[in-house]
Design a protein around this motif. Sequence first.
Motif, PDB file in Angstrom:
ATOM      1  N   ILE A 266       8.550   2.783   7.825  1.00  0.00           N
ATOM      2  CA  ILE A 266       8.280   2.604   9.261  1.00  0.00           C
ATOM      3  C   ILE A 266       6.937   3.253   9.626  1.00  0.00           C
ATOM      4  CG2 ILE A 266       9.031   3.410  11.554  1.00  0.00           C
ATOM      5  CD1 ILE A 266      11.950   2.900  10.569  1.00  0.00           C
ATOM      6  N   GLY A 267       6.761   4.503   9.202  1.00  0.00           N
ATOM      7  CA  GLY A 267       5.514   5.202   9.512  1.00  0.00           C
ATOM      8  C   GLY A 267       4.302   4.518   8.900  1.00  0.00           C
ATOM      9  N   ALA A 268       4.460   4.064   7.652  1.00  0.00           N
ATOM     10  CA  ALA A 268       3.341   3.416   6.957  1.00  0.00           C
ATOM     11  C   ALA A 268       2.985   2.088   7.626  1.00  0.00           C
ATOM     12  CB  ALA A 268       3.717   3.197   5.492  1.00  0.00           C
TER      13      ALA A 268
ATOM     14  N   ILE B 169       6.154   6.912  -3.218  1.00  0.00           N
ATOM     15  CA  ILE B 169       6.741   8.167  -2.741  1.00  0.00           C
ATOM     16  C   ILE B 169       8.226   8.225  -3.092  1.00  0.00           C
ATOM     17  CG2 ILE B 169       7.103   9.640  -0.716  1.00  0.00           C
ATOM     18  CD1 ILE B 169       4.744   8.105   0.594  1.00  0.00           C
TER      19      ILE B 169
ATOM     20  N   PRO C  90      -4.967   0.306  -4.543  1.00  0.00           N
ATOM     21  CA  PRO C  90      -4.392   1.600  -4.192  1.00  0.00           C
ATOM     22  C   PRO C  90      -2.974   1.431  -3.677  1.00  0.00           C
ATOM     23  CG  PRO C  90      -5.808   0.837  -2.423  1.00  0.00           C
ATOM     24  CD  PRO C  90      -5.887  -0.200  -3.505  1.00  0.00           C
ATOM     25  N   CYS C  91      -2.113   2.342  -4.051  1.00  0.00           N
ATOM     26  CA  CYS C  91      -0.741   2.331  -3.559  1.00  0.00           C
ATOM     27  C   CYS C  91      -0.181   3.741  -3.647  1.00  0.00           C
ATOM     28  CB  CYS C  91       0.114   1.364  -4.386  1.00  0.00           C
ATOM     29  SG  CYS C  91       1.843   1.319  -3.858  1.00  0.00           S
ATOM     30  N   GLU C  92       0.462   4.179  -2.572  1.00  0.00           N
ATOM     31  CA  GLU C  92       1.155   5.466  -2.565  1.00  0.00           C
ATOM     32  C   GLU C  92       2.616   5.203  -2.883  1.00  0.00           C
ATOM     33  OE1 GLU C  92       0.171   8.865  -1.778  1.00  0.00           O
ATOM     34  OE2 GLU C  92      -1.667   7.893  -2.463  1.00  0.00           O
TER      35      GLU C  92
ATOM     36  N   VAL D  42       9.855   6.293   5.943  1.00  0.00           N
ATOM     37  CA  VAL D  42       8.485   6.332   5.429  1.00  0.00           C
ATOM     38  C   VAL D  42       7.846   4.949   5.588  1.00  0.00           C
ATOM     39  CG1 VAL D  42       7.096   6.553   3.328  1.00  0.00           C
ATOM     40  CG2 VAL D  42       8.843   8.259   3.842  1.00  0.00           C
TER      41      VAL D  42
ATOM     42  N   ARG E 146       0.819  -1.212   0.000  1.00  0.00           N
ATOM     43  CA  ARG E 146       0.000   0.000   0.000  1.00  0.00           C
ATOM     44  C   ARG E 146       0.855   1.266   0.000  1.00  0.00           C
ATOM     45  NH1 ARG E 146      -3.335  -2.464  -2.364  1.00  0.00           N
ATOM     46  NH2 ARG E 146      -5.025  -3.582  -1.330  1.00  0.00           N
ATOM     47  N   VAL E 147       2.075   1.166   0.504  1.00  0.00           N
ATOM     48  CA  VAL E 147       2.991   2.309   0.475  1.00  0.00           C
ATOM     49  C   VAL E 147       4.362   1.811   0.006  1.00  0.00           C
ATOM     50  CG1 VAL E 147       4.161   4.103   1.822  1.00  0.00           C
ATOM     51  CG2 VAL E 147       1.767   3.534   2.326  1.00  0.00           C
TER      52      VAL E 147
ATOM     53  N   ALA F 292      -0.245  -0.150   7.049  1.00  0.00           N
ATOM     54  CA  ALA F 292      -0.143  -0.349   5.602  1.00  0.00           C
ATOM     55  C   ALA F 292       0.987  -1.331   5.285  1.00  0.00           C
ATOM     56  CB  ALA F 292       0.126   0.980   4.902  1.00  0.00           C
TER      57      ALA F 292
ATOM     58  N   ALA G 111       3.568   1.177  10.669  1.00  0.00           N
ATOM     59  CA  ALA G 111       3.013   1.407  12.014  1.00  0.00           C
ATOM     60  C   ALA G 111       1.571   1.877  11.948  1.00  0.00           C
ATOM     61  CB  ALA G 111       3.872   2.426  12.764  1.00  0.00           C
ATOM     62  N   THR G 112       1.155   2.368  10.785  1.00  0.00           N
ATOM     63  CA  THR G 112      -0.223   2.821  10.605  1.00  0.00           C
ATOM     64  C   THR G 112      -1.056   1.741   9.910  1.00  0.00           C
ATOM     65  OG1 THR G 112       0.789   5.006  10.361  1.00  0.00           O
ATOM     66  CG2 THR G 112      -1.552   4.891   9.978  1.00  0.00           C
TER      67      THR G 112
END
Lengths: 417, 337
Positions: A66-68, A53, A49-51, A64, A21-22, A73, A70-71
């Motif tokens: 890590i943040g994804a 970056i 869907p995929c972001e 990034v 997803r990310v 994704a 942890a949320t």
Amino acid sequence: MLRQIEGSRAVAEAVALCRPRVVSAYPISPQTHIIEGVGSLVKSGRLKPCEFINVESEFAAMSVSIGAAATGARAYTATSGPGLLDMAEAVFNASGLGLPIVMTVANRAVGAPINIGNDHSDAMALRDSGWIQLFAETNQHAVDLHIQAFRLAERLSVPVMVCMDGFILTHSVERVEIPTQEQVDRYLRPFAPQQVLDPAAPVSIGAMVGPEAFTEVRYLAHARLLEALVCIPELAAEFERVVGRPSGGLVSAYRSEDAETIVVALGSVVGTVKDVVDQMREEGLKIGVVAVTTFRPFPEQALGQALEGAHRVVVIEKAFAVGGRGVLGAQVDALVSDRGTKTYTVVAGLGGRSIPEASLRRVLGEAIRGELGAMSFLDLDRVVVDRELARMAEDPRRAPSTARVPRDVRENAARIV
Amino acid sequence: MTEQTSSYCQVGSFAVGNRLVDPHLRTVQSDRLRPNALTSGHRACQGCGEALGARFVLDAAMAATDRQLIVVNATGCLEVFSTPYPETAWQVAWMHSLFGNTAAVATGVAAALKVRGDTATRVIAQAGDGGTVDIGFGCLSGMFERNDDVLFVCYDNQAYMNTGVQRSASTPAAARTATTEARGREPGNAFGQGKNLPALAVAHEIPYVATASVAYLHDLEAKVGRAMELHGARYLHVLVPCPLGWGAASRDTIRLARLACETGLFPLFEAAHGEILSATPIRHREPVEAYLRPQRRFAHLFADPPRTDDIARIQAIADRNIGRFDLLGERAGKGSR
């Protein structure tokens, strides 16, 4: 579907089938074609869907992810050589936080001198980062390992590095069977994270732990990583049931059952070694090869069993501990030296230097005859090295000349196969 | 019983959330049901400006987002004093990864929310000055440049307080730190160095940049509110005095935060898409000496003999800010009040 495809593009297709997803990435040779491929699949709408970056550094790429993760994704990135070292702090952080990120490492040398060619110095530098490290032998293997990696990472909440040799695999075009989306969806279900950042159920992730508990936390991370030794064969077996092809696992043996001499290696060089084994078998020599697919966690039991009965083990390594011994070699030695098995470390293929069959046959012959040193460097240009060592002896303060050695080597290039 | 006089501005400013004003004009902090994103019991020093700033900012952001907020925190005092495992002082979804990657982690959080269609939950990244202007600047600049949907808040106490007060690129000229000692011909931090992060943020032409102070609560909350109304990369730079690192009395945190603004050393302004929109005028102008004197980090300026030359150079910095942002309202034709 069977396709004639570049390794990087095949991995991009495999990653897309896993529905990350990310995806965040920073371009570095030889990883570039992988992230170009994933980026293209996102832009075309095939992966959604995929972001996707484009970040400013590998450190940011891992951060990034890590943040994804942890949320909640599914997160993927890829890197090479110096890029892996740039993100090193975040690599340790990802495993410490238990985030199931999957990362391709298109293995590359680490400078100085700067060199974009393949070896394993990058992955070996981060072997103790708490990640699972898998090494691909072929592009087919790389595709299969990526799909298994997402499943493995999410099963254990541990990040996984899939290592594939830069250029040798990433830039080769060969036949690869890409699984169908239906097969991958059956094997890999949507990410169900164990803990996420959620305003409805707020948690604090990443607290500070002092000496009163840090040892226990590290021990538990170790125990969790060791669980992969049970998990990996199970997931490989399930992969075979769903996709119809054996792939993955801890170690992979070739003609080693009755072998007196066994070669141990990581990655694509195993293919060359197999050809050499076939040739030497025809000459009547009892020789085989064991590929270490899972390097972290280190498969002591599986590798120990695979090497049982061998008189000698020759470890071919594309990295070494400067000022020490081989990395894989030292671990293999610790595993089998009690049994009286002699081990040899041969450092080969540094910075993209080719590993010719003739050179392998020569060192293996030397090992069989007991003429090989415990640690040696394949095709080392002794003339150039000795000349520079003599110069250094004249002036002990002088470092090896990185300017002169390549010139001297060029002068002697005719002698290198 | 003695008689006391009572004034509308209880501390000589509009700093407190005054309960005499209409409820809808009150601050979030004055509400007894405020979120308390950073709740009591943490281990910050008495008078910590950063703890105050973080609660002010996050409570305002939670109020603005119906508490749909995720916070990513850099390594530093704020992280250490709030989350010694197994305790946590946060009443908000909160994550700490590393010192230098906070903006990038927040980008990842925002991407994960976007990809699953969650438009309600908003993301704040927060760091001290070290995690913003020094080690975190690469990731921060990248987040700005991509216009990721993150509000990054810097709580600027002007040095590495967590590790024992070492100089950062946000340490002011002449200030004593453990790595810029008050000795030699040029005591304290060198003149002519340092990074002006709010200006750098403006140069990225992101949707919103503002500076704020813990001394001006209404102003700070209004700026957080405006930031949360917008999407894309936003930056808020909050000056937070540090009693330990500045060598100031704990009771003087708000006073020093106010003096930093009233001297012109810390201009309060707002900018959008590369343009300065407005600056908060100085109500009672003070000479820089009034701000410098109560802080031991500047004590060498007032030794015998005093460094009047350095004090004059600092005054020149303040005067330049006042001119640049028209803090006395001279160009606007209002004059000082």
